[in-house]
Structures are given as C-alpha cells and as structure tokens.
Scaffold this active site. Structure first.
Site, short mmCIF file in Angstrom:
data_model
loop_
_atom_site.label_atom_id
_atom_site.label_comp_id
_atom_site.label_asym_id
_atom_site.label_seq_id
_atom_site.Cartn_x
_atom_site.Cartn_y
_atom_site.Cartn_z
N ASP A 159 54.00 45.70 35.47
CA ASP A 159 52.61 45.83 35.03
C ASP A 159 52.56 46.62 33.72
O ASP A 159 53.60 47.09 33.23
CB ASP A 159 51.81 46.53 36.14
CG ASP A 159 50.38 46.02 36.20
OD1 ASP A 159 49.87 45.55 35.18
OD2 ASP A 159 49.78 46.11 37.28
N ASP A 217 43.10 40.19 36.63
CA ASP A 217 43.38 40.02 38.05
C ASP A 217 42.39 39.05 38.67
O ASP A 217 41.19 39.12 38.41
CB ASP A 217 43.22 41.37 38.79
CG ASP A 217 44.42 42.27 38.58
OD1 ASP A 217 45.25 41.97 37.70
OD2 ASP A 217 44.51 43.28 39.31
#
Ligand SMILES: *[C@@H]1O[C@H](CO)[C@@H](O)[C@H](O)[C@H]1NC(C)=O
Ligand SMILES: *[C@@H]1O[C@H](CO)[C@@H](O)[C@H](O)[C@H]1NC(C)=O
Ligand SMILES: *[C@@H]1O[C@H](CO)[C@@H](O)[C@H](O)[C@H]1NC(C)=O
Length: 406
Positions: A159, A217
């Site tokens: 990430d 997301d």
C-alpha cells in the site's frame, strides 16, 4: 479477429508487455482478501469470529476447501492491513504478527495454507505506517522482504499510505528488488498508480509489479462498483494497454456475496471484472455466502473469460448511442473469438432492447459468428455481421456473450 491479425497482436502484446519477470500471475490471480468485508476489526473479544486473526484466515481456507473453490482457480488467502503488532521487534527490526490475534505466527499460517493447496498473501505499506497506522516498510524494505520470504508468503500487497507520493517510482521498485533478491517468488501487488503524484509511468509499473491498483478502494455499493467500471471504460492514461500475462491492472476486490448489490448487480460486477482480466479476489464471508452468489463466483464460463491466456482488458466502444446508459465492451480471446458485454449502468425498470448488428460492434468476419450467452452457456444462434442482432439487457446488469467466428 483473423489468424494473421491475432499473430500480429500476440507479437505486439509481447513487445509492449515486457513485464516483471518473476514467473507469477501469468493469468489474473484468484482468491480471497479480507479487507472490504472484515476491515480492521481488532476486537476479538466482541467479534471473535470476524476480527483480523489467524482464526479468520484459517476459517476461510477451510471454507475454500469445503466449497472446492481451488478447482475453480481460487487459491490465494490474503491478509490485509492490521495484522502486525504495533511495534517491530526491537532487536531485529522485524515485523511481528500481533501475538494475541496471530498466536501461531504468519509462518504457521502459510504452512496451513500450503497444506491445503492454497497460498498466503500478506499486506504492507511503503510509507512509515500502513493506512491503519501499523508499522510501515519505509527504511525496512530489505528486512521485510526477507521476513516475508522466510515465512514463505506467496503474495505481497504493498500500500502507499503515509508515504511521500514523489517517492512511488523509487519505493515500489526498491521493494521489488529486495523481494527478488530473496529468491522466493512472491506475487507483487502495488497500489502505486493510486498514490503517484505525477502521471503514472505504466511501463515502469508493469516492469515492477504483477498487479497495480489504480483506483480508490471499492465499497459494497452499486455506486462504487459502477464508478470503477466507468473508470476502466474511460481508461485514463491508457492504463489498460499494459495489462497482459504477468501484470494486471487491479480494479480492487470483488464484493459479490456481500450486502450492497442485487443479484443482477453482482452478475454485472463479476462479468465486467472478467472482461477487464482483473484479479478475482473476493472479499466475502464464505461461511454465510448465499448459494446464488456462490454460483456467480463458480461460473466456469465467466472465469474462463477472465483467465483467457491472451490477457487483454476489454475496451468500451464509445459513440454507439445506445438507450438507457447501456454500453458495449469487447475483449479479444486467445482462440480468435470475442467476448462482448452489453452493460446497463442505470436502472430503467425493465430489460432494455438493443437492436444493432455485429458489424456495429466491430465483428466483421464475413462468415459470421456463432454466439453464446456466457453465464448460462445457452446458444443464441449464428449471425452474419450485417444481420439484425437484438438483445435484452437487464437494468444494472450485464449480457455477456461469446462470439466465435465461423
Ligand atoms: C528475479 O529476477 C530475475 C531476472 O528478472 C528472474 O529471472 C528471477 O526469476 C527473479 N526471481 C524471483 C524470486 O522473483
Ligand atoms: C494506448 O497504448 C497502445 C499500446 O501501447 C497504443 O497502441 C495506443 O496508441 C495508445 N492509445 C492512446 C490513446 O494513447
Ligand atoms: C454454436 O455453438 C454451440 C455451442 O455453444 C454448438 O452446440 C453449435 O453446434 C454451434 N453452431 C454452429 C453452427 O457452429
């Protein structure tokens, strides 16, 4: 596509798509990922069955075996954020799994997966902290790559929270360098384009990563899923041109079987991910998934479109002027046929009739096509490029077809 064109295309694809050379992800990876459904719940007293803990991943692996999901291609069981202890080991600098929630440790969890023919994925972040404020890999990449290899982890999602976005073009390749150096193959999933401050260099990204997340997301709503589909249709900066064996644009995990989508929306979601050659990582509670949702995930015809060895991402055909927010997408397949999706983003209240011709959607082979409906495998008949071609498209739905040239 005729044979000559196909060969030319394959040659070109090989040219453009010289990607990361770790032998992994020759087709889009399939499996399970905890994030969207289970998030960062660390209170195992109140939520013993759904907190982020080794018990959760073991339970999902057991269900994957019980539901025979491996036979369909689903093999990764992926941990997301919130697995480590808040501090690294003070002596070695190594990450340690939270001792209360992962008492057996990650290495034992990897063994658990491998004993069942499954694979384990893990999560880290190239910034100083992960998105949920656990220790990040910045300044520790070599140690972390070595630790993951020592634990026999099979996939690493990296990430980009709490990092300097100017550093993405250096940070992600650095981790790749150290992961390669371990000698242990680990599929590398990067969130690089999402955090890149400048125009992402997709050629470099493809050389570095097996997967690259380029959008936000996903959420368990039609609004979220349909906006991802729009994003892939717009194909900003031509990212889909870099998709192919070894490296895939990642529209994020599947929310099939969760709370927010109707049956028809779930079909459209799964069908479009297959059209994109997207990773099929489903974030769902496999202990309570409905038969209906499971049947979608186990649809071999749709999975075959996703896993097609040519690995092309579908293109939206713009300028078609179709009714009720319907769009048409095509994806060439390795056997010379074409997958066609009629997708209705909006909800017009009832199935919408589309009258067109195969020629209008770029299928011009003179002998015509034998067309089948992909979800249920039903034949629709044979069509010349110029003959009338009429289909019904469900609201918030998909009609997924395969057209085989005759
Ligand atoms: C490391 O990179 C080399 C050269 O690209 C490649 O041949 C090898 O398979 C890679 N090893 C791992 C473990 O990824
Ligand atoms: C997208 O990339 C492909 C392959 O590199 C190239 O042929 C095409 O011209 C590009 N399209 C645009 C709009 O940049
Ligand atoms: C069309 O494909 C179906 C299978 O989907 C097959 O049963 C049928 O024989 C084919 N028809 C022709 C004319 O090739």
């Amino acid at each position: 596509m005729d044979k000559m064109l196909l060969l030319l295309f394959l040659g070109l694809a090989a040219e453009i798509c010289s990607g990361l050379d770790n032998g992994l992800a020759r087709t889009p990876p399939m499996g399970w990922l905890s994030w969207e459904r289970f998030r960062c719940e660390t209170d195992c007293t109140t939520f013993p069955d759904s907190c982020i803990s080794e018990k959760l991943y073991m339970a999902m692996a057991d269900k994957m075996v019980e539901l025979n999901l491996k036979a369909y291609g689903y093999e990764y069981v992926n941990i997301d954020d919130c697995w480590p202890a808040k501090e690294r080991d003070p002596e070695t600098g190594k990450l340690v799994a939270d001792p209360d929630r992962f008492p057996s440790g990650i290495s034992a969890l990897a063994d658990y997966m491998h004993a069942r023919g499954l694979k384990l994925g893990i999560y880290e972040d190239f910034g100083v902290q992960t998105c949920a404020k656990y220790p990040g890999s910045e300044f520790y990449m070599e140690i972390d790559a070595n630790t993951f290899a020592e634990w026999k982890v099979d996939m690493v999602k990296f990430d980009g929270c709490n990092s300097d976005p100017n550093d993405s073009p250096y940070g992600y390749p650095t981790m790749q360098f150290y992961m390669n150096k371990t000698g242990h193959p680990m599929l590398y999933s990067c969130e690089w384009p999402l955090y890149e401050s400048k125009k992402p260099d997709y050629a470099l990204i493809r050389k570095t990563c097996n997967l690259w997340r380029n959008g936000h997301d996903i959420g368990d709503t039609w609004k979220s899923v349909s906006s991802v589909i729009d994003f892939y249709g717009d194909n900003d900066q031509n990212f889909s041109a870099y998709t192919g064996p070894g490296g895939w644009a990642d529209p994020d995990e599947l929310v099939v079987g969760d709370f927010g989508l109707s049956y028809y929306q779930q079909k459209a979601h799964f069908g479009m991910w297959a059209m994109f050659s997207a990773p099929l990582l489903v974030s769902v509670d496999l202990r309570t998934i409905s038969q209906e949702a499971l049947a979608i995930l186990q649809n071999r015809n749709v999975i075959a479109i996703d896993q097609d060895p040519l690995g092309v991402s579908a293109k939206r055909l713009d300028g078609m002027n179709l009714p009720n927010s319907i769009s048409v997408w095509t994806k060439p397949l390795a056997d010379g046929s074409t997958a066609v999706a009629f997708y209705q983003k909006g909800n017009s209240g009832r199935p919408t009739l589309v009258s067109t011709t195969l020629a209008n959607i770029g299928l011009a082979s003179g002998n015509g096509y034998n067309v089948t409906e992909v979800f249920d495998g039903k034949g629709m008949g044979t069509f010349k490029p110029s003959s009338p071609f009429k289909v019904l498209v469900d609201p918030n739905g998909i009609l997924l077809l395969k057209a085989v040239p005759m």
